[in-house]
Design a protein around this motif. Structure first.
Motif, PDB file in Angstrom:
ATOM      1  N   ALA B   1       0.838  -1.204   0.000  1.00  0.00           N
ATOM      2  CA  ALA B   1       0.000   0.000   0.000  1.00  0.00           C
ATOM      3  C   ALA B   1       0.871   1.252   0.000  1.00  0.00           C
ATOM      4  O   ALA B   1       1.951   1.257   0.586  1.00  0.00           O
ATOM      5  CB  ALA B   1      -0.905   0.010   1.225  1.00  0.00           C
ATOM      6  N   LYS B   2       0.361   2.283  -0.664  1.00  0.00           N
ATOM      7  CA  LYS B   2       1.070   3.557  -0.720  1.00  0.00           C
ATOM      8  C   LYS B   2       0.267   4.619   0.011  1.00  0.00           C
ATOM      9  O   LYS B   2      -0.927   4.450   0.249  1.00  0.00           O
ATOM     10  CB  LYS B   2       1.251   3.982  -2.178  1.00  0.00           C
ATOM     11  CG  LYS B   2       2.247   3.125  -2.923  1.00  0.00           C
ATOM     12  CD  LYS B   2       2.643   3.786  -4.200  1.00  0.00           C
ATOM     13  CE  LYS B   2       3.755   3.007  -4.869  1.00  0.00           C
ATOM     14  NZ  LYS B   2       4.160   3.600  -6.136  1.00  0.00           N
ATOM     15  N   SER B   3       0.941   5.705   0.319  1.00  0.00           N
ATOM     16  CA  SER B   3       0.282   6.797   1.017  1.00  0.00           C
ATOM     17  C   SER B   3       0.485   8.085   0.234  1.00  0.00           C
ATOM     18  O   SER B   3       1.555   8.312  -0.324  1.00  0.00           O
ATOM     19  CB  SER B   3       0.884   6.922   2.416  1.00  0.00           C
ATOM     20  OG  SER B   3       0.402   8.076   3.033  1.00  0.00           O
ATOM     21  N   VAL B   4      -0.549   8.918   0.178  1.00  0.00           N
ATOM     22  CA  VAL B   4      -0.420  10.204  -0.503  1.00  0.00           C
ATOM     23  C   VAL B   4      -1.162  11.256   0.314  1.00  0.00           C
ATOM     24  O   VAL B   4      -2.170  10.966   0.952  1.00  0.00           O
ATOM     25  CB  VAL B   4      -0.961  10.141  -1.954  1.00  0.00           C
ATOM     26  CG1 VAL B   4      -2.462   9.863  -1.988  1.00  0.00           C
ATOM     27  CG2 VAL B   4      -0.643  11.429  -2.714  1.00  0.00           C
ATOM     28  N   SER B   5      -0.614  12.467   0.288  1.00  0.00           N
ATOM     29  CA  SER B   5      -1.282  13.589   0.940  1.00  0.00           C
ATOM     30  C   SER B   5      -1.795  14.534  -0.144  1.00  0.00           C
ATOM     31  O   SER B   5      -1.043  14.936  -1.033  1.00  0.00           O
ATOM     32  CB  SER B   5      -0.294  14.317   1.851  1.00  0.00           C
ATOM     33  OG  SER B   5      -0.895  15.485   2.349  1.00  0.00           O
ATOM     34  N   ILE B   6      -3.069  14.852  -0.086  1.00  0.00           N
ATOM     35  CA  ILE B   6      -3.707  15.703  -1.085  1.00  0.00           C
ATOM     36  C   ILE B   6      -4.226  16.960  -0.398  1.00  0.00           C
ATOM     37  O   ILE B   6      -4.939  16.872   0.608  1.00  0.00           O
ATOM     38  CB  ILE B   6      -4.885  14.957  -1.761  1.00  0.00           C
ATOM     39  CG1 ILE B   6      -4.379  13.662  -2.428  1.00  0.00           C
ATOM     40  CG2 ILE B   6      -5.588  15.839  -2.779  1.00  0.00           C
ATOM     41  CD1 ILE B   6      -5.486  12.707  -2.839  1.00  0.00           C
ATOM     42  N   SER B   7      -3.869  18.131  -0.928  1.00  0.00           N
ATOM     43  CA  SER B   7      -4.404  19.376  -0.367  1.00  0.00           C
ATOM     44  C   SER B   7      -5.850  19.551  -0.804  1.00  0.00           C
ATOM     45  O   SER B   7      -6.164  19.346  -1.980  1.00  0.00           O
ATOM     46  CB  SER B   7      -3.615  20.579  -0.879  1.00  0.00           C
ATOM     47  OG  SER B   7      -2.273  20.443  -0.547  1.00  0.00           O
ATOM     48  N   VAL B   8      -6.695  19.919   0.140  1.00  0.00           N
ATOM     49  CA  VAL B   8      -8.113  20.097  -0.172  1.00  0.00           C
ATOM     50  C   VAL B   8      -8.576  21.470   0.301  1.00  0.00           C
ATOM     51  O   VAL B   8      -8.504  21.779   1.487  1.00  0.00           O
ATOM     52  CB  VAL B   8      -8.976  19.009   0.511  1.00  0.00           C
ATOM     53  CG1 VAL B   8     -10.438  19.159   0.108  1.00  0.00           C
ATOM     54  CG2 VAL B   8      -8.473  17.616   0.175  1.00  0.00           C
ATOM     55  N   GLU B   9      -9.029  22.290  -0.654  1.00  0.00           N
ATOM     56  CA  GLU B   9      -9.568  23.612  -0.321  1.00  0.00           C
ATOM     57  C   GLU B   9     -11.089  23.557  -0.399  1.00  0.00           C
ATOM     58  O   GLU B   9     -11.643  22.822  -1.208  1.00  0.00           O
ATOM     59  CB  GLU B   9      -9.071  24.653  -1.335  1.00  0.00           C
ATOM     60  CG  GLU B   9      -7.592  24.951  -1.273  1.00  0.00           C
ATOM     61  CD  GLU B   9      -7.189  25.768  -0.047  1.00  0.00           C
ATOM     62  OE1 GLU B   9      -8.043  26.497   0.491  1.00  0.00           O
ATOM     63  OE2 GLU B   9      -6.019  25.659   0.366  1.00  0.00           O
ATOM     64  N   GLY B  10     -11.732  24.340   0.423  1.00  0.00           N
ATOM     65  CA  GLY B  10     -13.180  24.481   0.314  1.00  0.00           C
ATOM     66  C   GLY B  10     -13.974  23.782   1.401  1.00  0.00           C
ATOM     67  O   GLY B  10     -15.187  23.907   1.448  1.00  0.00           O
ATOM     68  N   GLN B  51      -5.618   2.343  -7.515  1.00  0.00           N
ATOM     69  CA  GLN B  51      -5.758   3.797  -7.511  1.00  0.00           C
ATOM     70  C   GLN B  51      -4.395   4.444  -7.722  1.00  0.00           C
ATOM     71  O   GLN B  51      -3.369   3.819  -7.476  1.00  0.00           O
ATOM     72  CB  GLN B  51      -6.320   4.282  -6.159  1.00  0.00           C
ATOM     73  CG  GLN B  51      -7.684   3.736  -5.782  1.00  0.00           C
ATOM     74  CD  GLN B  51      -8.807   4.269  -6.669  1.00  0.00           C
ATOM     75  OE1 GLN B  51      -8.663   5.269  -7.371  1.00  0.00           O
ATOM     76  NE2 GLN B  51      -9.944   3.592  -6.626  1.00  0.00           N
ATOM     77  N   THR B  52      -4.435   5.701  -8.181  1.00  0.00           N
ATOM     78  CA  THR B  52      -3.202   6.484  -8.277  1.00  0.00           C
ATOM     79  C   THR B  52      -3.478   7.822  -7.565  1.00  0.00           C
ATOM     80  O   THR B  52      -4.651   8.151  -7.336  1.00  0.00           O
ATOM     81  CB  THR B  52      -2.832   6.792  -9.743  1.00  0.00           C
ATOM     82  OG1 THR B  52      -3.832   7.658 -10.290  1.00  0.00           O
ATOM     83  CG2 THR B  52      -2.729   5.522 -10.581  1.00  0.00           C
TER      84      THR B  52
END
Ligand SMILES: [Cu+2]
Ligand SMILES: [Cu+2]
Lengths: 71, 71
Positions: B1-10, B51-52
């Motif tokens: 498994a991989k981990s990713v951080s995604i910025s989320v505005e709103g 997923q990517t």
């Protein structure tokens, strides 16, 4: 002029902004959002199913309430 | 498994957070998701065969939030 009336379970401005964005992205819609009453009024070339599916993309509960005549 | 951080505005409240967590949580290949209102991000642990980072980012964008991948 008839508008489609939808219920969308919005609780805050983040929710109504999300609804605004998904509808803008779909395109071909004129809409008004009534956040306190959790209603979205849409005038569009798209059919009701497409509109409802788009609203549901926000991850919120949504349902079609019917036609409403707008002033 | 991989981990990713995604910025989320709103996002403006905890219900925004919940709707993203619930919606992404239903997608295939998501092991864990933690959304933070304060940090304005989503940390997702996912199966890289299913997923990517881009599919995850798009899923959040489709919900009407502004999601960007930090590099
Ligand atoms: Cu909200
Ligand atoms: Cu919110």
């Amino acid at each position: 002029l008839q508008k489609h009336e939808f219920f969308v379970d919005m609780t805050c401005e983040g929710c109504s902004n999300a609804v605004t964005r998904v509808l803008h992205r779909l395109g071909g819609v004129n809409f008004d959002i009534d956040l306190p009453n959790k209603k979205v009024y849409i005038d569009s070339e798209h059919n009701v199913d497409t509109l409802l599916e788009t609203l549901k993309k926000t991850g919120k509960n949504a349902s079609y309430l019917g036609e409403k005549s707008a002033q | 498994a991989k981990s990713v951080s995604i910025s989320v505005e709103g996002m403006t409240c905890s219900s925004c957070v919940q709707s993203i967590e619930q919606h992404l949580g239903k997608m295939n290949g998501i092991h864990n998701i933690k959304v933070s209102l304060e940090d304005k991000n989503a940390v997702v642990i996912y199966d890289s065969k299913l997923q990517t980072p881009v599919t995850l980012q798009e899923a959040i964008c489709d919900m009407g939030f502004d999601a960007t991948l930090a590099d």
